[in-house]
Motif scaffolding. Structure first.
Motif, PDB file in Angstrom:
ATOM      1  N   GLY A   1      -5.740  10.642   2.907  1.00  0.00           N
ATOM      2  CA  GLY A   1      -4.717   9.677   3.288  1.00  0.00           C
ATOM      3  C   GLY A   1      -5.053   8.249   2.907  1.00  0.00           C
ATOM      4  O   GLY A   1      -4.211   7.351   3.056  1.00  0.00           O
ATOM      5  N   GLN A   2      -6.265   8.011   2.410  1.00  0.00           N
ATOM      6  CA  GLN A   2      -6.701   6.672   2.006  1.00  0.00           C
ATOM      7  C   GLN A   2      -6.827   6.556   0.489  1.00  0.00           C
ATOM      8  O   GLN A   2      -7.678   5.823  -0.017  1.00  0.00           O
ATOM      9  N   LEU A   3      -5.989   7.277  -0.246  1.00  0.00           N
ATOM     10  CA  LEU A   3      -6.099   7.303  -1.704  1.00  0.00           C
ATOM     11  C   LEU A   3      -5.959   5.915  -2.307  1.00  0.00           C
ATOM     12  O   LEU A   3      -6.744   5.526  -3.186  1.00  0.00           O
ATOM     13  N   ALA A   4      -4.959   5.144  -1.857  1.00  0.00           N
ATOM     14  CA  ALA A   4      -4.722   3.817  -2.437  1.00  0.00           C
ATOM     15  C   ALA A   4      -5.927   2.904  -2.233  1.00  0.00           C
ATOM     16  O   ALA A   4      -6.397   2.247  -3.171  1.00  0.00           O
ATOM     17  N   ASN A   5      -6.445   2.866  -1.013  1.00  0.00           N
ATOM     18  CA  ASN A   5      -7.594   2.003  -0.731  1.00  0.00           C
ATOM     19  C   ASN A   5      -8.830   2.455  -1.506  1.00  0.00           C
ATOM     20  O   ASN A   5      -9.586   1.622  -2.043  1.00  0.00           O
ATOM     21  N   CYS A   6      -9.074   3.754  -1.553  1.00  0.00           N
ATOM     22  CA  CYS A   6     -10.263   4.256  -2.245  1.00  0.00           C
ATOM     23  C   CYS A   6     -10.180   3.986  -3.741  1.00  0.00           C
ATOM     24  O   CYS A   6     -11.182   3.603  -4.371  1.00  0.00           O
TER      25      CYS A   6
ATOM     26  N   GLN B   1     -11.996  19.274   5.753  1.00  0.00           N
ATOM     27  CA  GLN B   1     -11.293  18.018   5.550  1.00  0.00           C
ATOM     28  C   GLN B   1     -11.094  17.754   4.066  1.00  0.00           C
ATOM     29  O   GLN B   1     -11.970  18.016   3.252  1.00  0.00           O
ATOM     30  N   LYS B   2      -9.932  17.247   3.725  1.00  0.00           N
ATOM     31  CA  LYS B   2      -9.608  16.941   2.338  1.00  0.00           C
ATOM     32  C   LYS B   2     -10.065  15.524   2.003  1.00  0.00           C
ATOM     33  O   LYS B   2      -9.911  14.607   2.805  1.00  0.00           O
ATOM     34  N   CYS B   3     -10.612  15.370   0.789  1.00  0.00           N
ATOM     35  CA  CYS B   3     -11.025  14.048   0.329  1.00  0.00           C
ATOM     36  C   CYS B   3     -10.298  13.723  -0.968  1.00  0.00           C
ATOM     37  O   CYS B   3      -9.610  14.576  -1.551  1.00  0.00           O
TER      38      CYS B   3
ATOM     39  N   ASN C   1       0.822  -1.209   0.000  1.00  0.00           N
ATOM     40  CA  ASN C   1       0.000   0.000   0.000  1.00  0.00           C
ATOM     41  C   ASN C   1       0.858   1.261   0.000  1.00  0.00           C
ATOM     42  O   ASN C   1       0.524   2.247  -0.669  1.00  0.00           O
ATOM     43  N   ASP C   2       1.959   1.217   0.761  1.00  0.00           N
ATOM     44  CA  ASP C   2       2.847   2.374   0.783  1.00  0.00           C
ATOM     45  C   ASP C   2       3.455   2.622  -0.601  1.00  0.00           C
ATOM     46  O   ASP C   2       3.553   3.770  -1.058  1.00  0.00           O
ATOM     47  N   LYS C   3       3.845   1.548  -1.263  1.00  0.00           N
ATOM     48  CA  LYS C   3       4.404   1.695  -2.613  1.00  0.00           C
ATOM     49  C   LYS C   3       3.349   2.206  -3.584  1.00  0.00           C
ATOM     50  O   LYS C   3       3.637   3.067  -4.438  1.00  0.00           O
TER      51      LYS C   3
END
Length: 610
Positions: A540-545, A486-488, A233-235
């Protein structure tokens, strides 16, 4: 003298009463020490049997005592004349009888001593004393006979206890040498069938719910799997953020392109109003990704809708999808500016309007000082595409003819546009009060006829102005993505999906020809209507989303079902429009990119706009 003797008689019974009480205590202790079973191995009689025997023996004793009291001159019977108890089993009942007799004798003795008129009180007292002495001697003999048996039982109990201790020590020593075997021997015997069934159920449960990380469930492997997933996920986060940086549009490029588009739009509108009577009230409506702030790569594509306002129109569904309609005028058709394009049934011939509109746009851009190329008309496309060059970069503008309809939205939109949980009921109500638009676009063959209307004369419903408003709001809270809010990552996910489709379209033009950016936008709208909270789309959840959004799109491709967000009856991936093989191909390509951290995004070359 007789009165003195009568007064002394109660005191004379005191030692006898004390002896009876002492003997009762001895009998009670002997009963507690004796074993629960009789000498012949039979269990003792129950309480009901004891009571029956006690009543019977008590009756005999009372009868015997009455016989003794009747003969005053008879000497007291000695203990030697009584027969000893043949068995220990009767000793308990006899001691119980002695208690009953002693208590009853004390009562009779006290009554006799208190009554001076009783003629035979002294004789009766003598007989009772003799009876007590005989019972006492008999009880001592019974106790003396029980003591050897009691010692025998105690010795046997001690021997069994020693054997149990030795057995426990032996098992303990065996456990130290071979613990597994001893544990299996210590366990009670069980039926193997339930164990096998339980083992089968556990195995089935593990198969039904496998470990998500693919490990065996041990803490070490679970931790290793979680750590590996975190690294992936970090990558992926790094790759996605780097891609978004490449897709950013520079402000100076944006401003230059925007000024050039505005100049061309004003020129076209001015020319159409002057040269074409039915365009006297024409208006401009800027739509598309550039005005929604989701444009990627370069500001090289712009969409401008030029609309003609109409009122009191009758729209009829052209096919089952609910997205295409025929339009007929209701009021004063002869005086209406569009009367020249009406059929006999008052329906508007969209194909003729589009041809005149195209000619008017070509004439308008000829007066401009810079070179403008008018692109060749595309089949089933309602737009007139113009292309110019700005600082060596091509810019294309799509002018689209449309009808601006004031009135209630068609019934086919009733079950669509479900944004109550996302943006709120009030926002939905306010947006549904806005007019809707119809553009001259059809599907299938242009000569296909339905109820006297050919396909090339139908109109497709458009909510591009509402889509732009949704993308502007886009957040569950009013302050989402504002300076203090809050940023989305909603728009970022859409940009990445659009870029993925554009790159695959460039690599596989034939297989990807049926797909467009509107498929990506519709997928995002449905995802936002399901996941309404801004925290579900945290930056901060860009990868998961993004992965979840891709999963939704792949599911739509597999099932070949992607509903129009405003008109649910229209399937954007229907097999009549997109072949099943193309959907399967795109789904496989997306899964490959997901499993390999999107190598198509890691190309170092400058990204090209779709």
């Amino acid at each position: 003298m007789s009165s003195q003797r009568g007064r002394r008689s109660p005191r004379s019974t005191a030692p006898e009463q004390t002896t009876a009480k002492t003997q009762a205590k001895v009998n009670g202790r002997s009963e507690e020490k004796r074993d629960s079973r009789s000498s012949d191995g039979k269990p003792r009689p129950t309480g009901a049997a004891k009571d029956h025997d006690g009543e019977k023996n008590g009756h005999n004793v009372t009868k015997k005592r009455m016989e003794k009291s009747g003969s005053q001159d008879k000497p007291a019977t000695s203990t030697s004349d009584k027969k000893p108890a043949p068995q220990r089993a009767n000793s308990n009942r006899q001691s119980q009888k002695q208690k009953c007799v002693s208590s009853s004798d004390r009562d009779e003795t006290s009554k006799t001593s208190e009554d001076p008129r009783a003629p035979d009180s002294r004789a009766r007292k003598s007989a009772l004393n003799a009876d007590h002495i005989g019972d006492t001697q008999h009880t001592k003999e019974s106790v003396s006979k029980k003591q050897p048996d009691q010692r025998k039982f105690e010795s046997e109990g001690k021997r069994h206890k020693d054997d149990a201790q030795e057995s426990a020590k032996s098992r303990q020593s065996k456990k130290q040498t071979n613990p597994e075997r001893c544990e299996s021997q210590d366990k009670p015997a069980t039926n193997p069938a339930p164990q096998r069934a339980q083992s089968k159920r556990q195995s089935q449960k593990q198969n039904d719910h496998p470990n998500r990380n693919g490990d065996d469930g041990s803490p070490e492997r679970s931790s290793s799997a979680r750590q590996g997933k975190r690294l992936v996920n970090d990558k992926l986060e790094v790759v996605l953020h780097a891609t978004l940086e490449k897709l950013k549009i520079k402000k100076d490029e944006r401003s230059k392109a925007s000024s050039r588009v505005n100049e061309m739009t004003n020129t076209v509108i001015s020319h159409l109003k002057q040269k074409m009577s039915w365009c006297a009230d024409i208006e401009s409506l800027t739509t598309g990704s550039y005005y929604e702030n989701v444009k990627i790569c370069e500001p090289n594509e712009f969409d401008v809708m030029l609309t003609i306002p109409v009122e009191r129109v009758d729209i009829q569904k052209f096919n089952k999808s609910g997205a295409f309609y025929s339009v007929a005028l209701k009021r004063h058709p002869n005086k209406h500016p569009l009367a020249r394009f009406l059929n006999e049934d008052m329906t508007i011939r969209a194909s003729e309007m589009l041809n005149e509109f195209r000619d008017g746009v070509k004439e308008a851009v000829e007066s401009l000082s810079y070179k403008i190329d008018v692109q060749r008309k595309k089949l089933k496309c309602p737009a007139v595409t113009l292309q110019i060059t700005e600082n060596g970069n091509p810019i294309s503008i799509d002018f689209v003819l449309g009808l601006k309809v004031h009135g209630s939205w068609p019934d086919y939109t009733r079950d669509g546009f479900q944004i109550e949980r996302w943006l709120g009921t009030k926002v939905r109500t306010d947006l549904k009060r806005l007019p809707y638009y119809l553009v001259p676009k059809y599907e299938g063959k242009g000569n296909d006829e339905h109820d006297g209307v050919v396909a090339k004369d139908v109109w497709r419903i458009s909510f591009s102005h509402v889509e732009k408003d949704i993308m502007k709001r886009h957040g569950h809270s009013k302050t989402c993505c504002e300076s203090k809010g809050q940023k989305c990552c909603r728009k970022e996910c859409l940009k990445l999906l659009k870029y993925l489709l554009s790159q695959l379209k460039e690599k596989y033009p034939e297989k990807m020809s049926k797909f467009c950016s509107y498929h990506a936008k519709t997928t995002l709208f449905h995802a936002c209507a399901r996941k309404v909270e801004d925290s579900d789309w945290a930056s901060g959840q860009l990868a998961n989303c993004f992965q979840e959004l891709l999963g939704n799109f792949v599911e739509s491709l597999r099932t070949q079902d992607l509903r129009n967000f405003f008109v649910p009856s229209q399937n954007l991936l229907h097999q009549d429009h997109v072949p099943k093989s193309n959907c399967d191909f795109l789904a496989e390509q997306i899964k490959f990119q997901q499993n390999n951290t999107f190598p198509i995004f890691q190309d170092t070359s400058k990204p090209r706009s779709p």
